[in-house]
Design a protein around this motif. Sequence first.
Motif, mmCIF file in Angstrom:
data_model
loop_
_atom_site.group_PDB
_atom_site.id
_atom_site.type_symbol
_atom_site.label_atom_id
_atom_site.label_comp_id
_atom_site.label_asym_id
_atom_site.label_seq_id
_atom_site.Cartn_x
_atom_site.Cartn_y
_atom_site.Cartn_z
ATOM 1 N N LEU A 94 0.823 -1.208 0.000
ATOM 2 C CA LEU A 94 0.000 0.000 0.000
ATOM 3 C C LEU A 94 0.858 1.259 0.000
ATOM 4 O O LEU A 94 0.573 2.232 -0.716
ATOM 5 C CB LEU A 94 -0.931 -0.018 1.213
ATOM 6 N N MET A 95 1.932 1.242 0.775
ATOM 7 C CA MET A 95 2.815 2.400 0.829
ATOM 8 C C MET A 95 3.493 2.632 -0.526
ATOM 9 O O MET A 95 3.604 3.764 -0.985
ATOM 10 C CB MET A 95 3.872 2.224 1.911
ATOM 11 N N ARG A 96 3.925 1.589 -1.177
ATOM 12 C CA ARG A 96 4.554 1.744 -2.500
ATOM 13 C C ARG A 96 3.564 2.290 -3.520
ATOM 14 O O ARG A 96 3.889 3.177 -4.305
ATOM 15 C CB ARG A 96 5.107 0.403 -2.972
ATOM 16 N N ARG A 97 2.347 1.756 -3.501
ATOM 17 C CA ARG A 97 1.327 2.202 -4.449
ATOM 18 C C ARG A 97 0.960 3.663 -4.233
ATOM 19 O O ARG A 97 0.967 4.480 -5.156
ATOM 20 C CB ARG A 97 0.083 1.315 -4.307
ATOM 21 N N LEU A 135 -3.994 5.306 3.539
ATOM 22 C CA LEU A 135 -5.177 5.141 2.681
ATOM 23 C C LEU A 135 -5.624 6.482 2.090
ATOM 24 O O LEU A 135 -5.698 7.485 2.807
ATOM 25 C CB LEU A 135 -6.325 4.522 3.477
ATOM 26 N N PRO A 136 -5.956 6.498 0.795
ATOM 27 C CA PRO A 136 -6.304 7.763 0.147
ATOM 28 C C PRO A 136 -7.606 8.382 0.640
ATOM 29 O O PRO A 136 -7.769 9.600 0.568
ATOM 30 C CB PRO A 136 -6.402 7.398 -1.338
ATOM 31 N N PHE A 137 -8.528 7.595 1.192
ATOM 32 C CA PHE A 137 -9.794 8.180 1.632
ATOM 33 C C PHE A 137 -9.765 8.616 3.089
ATOM 34 O O PHE A 137 -10.656 9.338 3.528
ATOM 35 C CB PHE A 137 -10.973 7.226 1.368
ATOM 36 N N PHE A 153 -8.282 13.742 6.104
ATOM 37 C CA PHE A 153 -8.512 14.108 7.503
ATOM 38 C C PHE A 153 -7.181 14.405 8.198
ATOM 39 O O PHE A 153 -7.023 15.422 8.880
ATOM 40 C CB PHE A 153 -9.261 12.985 8.232
ATOM 41 N N PHE A 154 -6.210 13.514 8.020
ATOM 42 C CA PHE A 154 -4.902 13.700 8.652
ATOM 43 C C PHE A 154 -4.132 14.849 8.008
ATOM 44 O O PHE A 154 -3.332 15.507 8.670
ATOM 45 C CB PHE A 154 -4.103 12.404 8.612
ATOM 46 N N ARG A 155 -4.392 15.107 6.734
ATOM 47 C CA ARG A 155 -3.764 16.253 6.068
ATOM 48 C C ARG A 155 -4.236 17.555 6.710
ATOM 49 O O ARG A 155 -3.453 18.475 6.929
ATOM 50 C CB ARG A 155 -4.091 16.244 4.576
ATOM 51 N N ARG A 156 -5.532 17.627 7.032
ATOM 52 C CA ARG A 156 -6.055 18.824 7.712
ATOM 53 C C ARG A 156 -5.429 18.978 9.098
ATOM 54 O O ARG A 156 -5.085 20.090 9.518
ATOM 55 C CB ARG A 156 -7.575 18.764 7.810
ATOM 56 N N LEU A 157 -5.275 17.874 9.824
ATOM 57 C CA LEU A 157 -4.626 17.932 11.137
ATOM 58 C C LEU A 157 -3.173 18.409 10.999
ATOM 59 O O LEU A 157 -2.713 19.242 11.785
ATOM 60 C CB LEU A 157 -4.647 16.563 11.808
ATOM 61 N N LEU A 158 -2.469 17.887 10.011
ATOM 62 C CA LEU A 158 -1.083 18.294 9.774
ATOM 63 C C LEU A 158 -1.006 19.769 9.409
ATOM 64 O O LEU A 158 -0.147 20.495 9.920
ATOM 65 C CB LEU A 158 -0.455 17.436 8.674
ATOM 66 N N SER A 159 -1.914 20.232 8.569
ATOM 67 C CA SER A 159 -1.931 21.645 8.184
ATOM 68 C C SER A 159 -2.199 22.539 9.386
ATOM 69 O O SER A 159 -1.567 23.589 9.543
ATOM 70 C CB SER A 159 -2.992 21.897 7.120
ATOM 71 N N ALA A 160 -3.129 22.142 10.240
ATOM 72 C CA ALA A 160 -3.430 22.930 11.433
ATOM 73 C C ALA A 160 -2.227 22.962 12.376
ATOM 74 O O ALA A 160 -1.899 24.006 12.946
ATOM 75 C CB ALA A 160 -4.650 22.356 12.155
ATOM 76 N N PHE A 161 -1.542 21.825 12.505
ATOM 77 C CA PHE A 161 -0.355 21.773 13.359
ATOM 78 C C PHE A 161 0.746 22.687 12.826
ATOM 79 O O PHE A 161 1.344 23.461 13.573
ATOM 80 C CB PHE A 161 0.158 20.332 13.456
ATOM 81 N N VAL A 162 0.990 22.616 11.537
ATOM 82 C CA VAL A 162 2.030 23.447 10.927
ATOM 83 C C VAL A 162 1.652 24.919 11.030
ATOM 84 O O VAL A 162 2.498 25.767 11.334
ATOM 85 C CB VAL A 162 2.281 23.030 9.462
ATOM 86 N N ALA A 163 0.384 25.248 10.811
ATOM 87 C CA ALA A 163 -0.054 26.646 10.887
ATOM 88 C C ALA A 163 0.127 27.202 12.298
ATOM 89 O O ALA A 163 0.491 28.362 12.471
ATOM 90 C CB ALA A 163 -1.506 26.765 10.458
ATOM 91 N N ARG A 164 -0.114 26.387 13.325
ATOM 92 C CA ARG A 164 0.085 26.839 14.703
ATOM 93 C C ARG A 164 1.561 27.062 15.013
ATOM 94 O O ARG A 164 1.912 27.937 15.783
ATOM 95 C CB ARG A 164 -0.476 25.818 15.693
#
Length: 157
Positions: free
Chosen positions: A53-56, A108-110, A114-125
């Motif tokens: 899955l990680m390679r794909r 997983l792509p779906f 959600f985790f991308r939004r969490l990462l963005s919020a963390f980086v923005a803070r």
Amino acid sequence: MRRRTPAVRALLFVLFIVVPLVEIYVLVQVGQVIGAGWTILLLVADALLGTWLMRREGARAWRTLREAVEQGRMPATELADGALILFGGALMLAPGFVTDVFGILLILPFTRPFFRRLLSAFVARRLVVNVTRPGTQGRGPESGPGPVVRGEVVDDD
């Protein structure tokens, strides 16, 4: 040298003490239910699934990153996806079912948005932007540590 904040200490405690203890507990419980051999086989199958899955998804993220760069777009989403896939893959390499579940969720792509939004919020803070208002010429609480010097860069070449 900077001192660690209580939040960093708590995070390190959870990562290095709580997570391994939870993993051992879950492995023992699963082993008691399905047996040691099946537990080991399940861990190996889980690692193989995670690797595939990680390679794909990593190849897909790399392709979209290249396309964004070729189009001249800022590849923020693509970079975040790549980081999440890399981190998820690292979690998949750690032996245990709990870290594997979190790793798969990051890959997983779906579930990744959600985790991308969490990462963005963390980086923005964590991101500190220092803006000088026009006309303050570096003399306000919102300006940098000294006066603004206007000038021109001259290249000798």
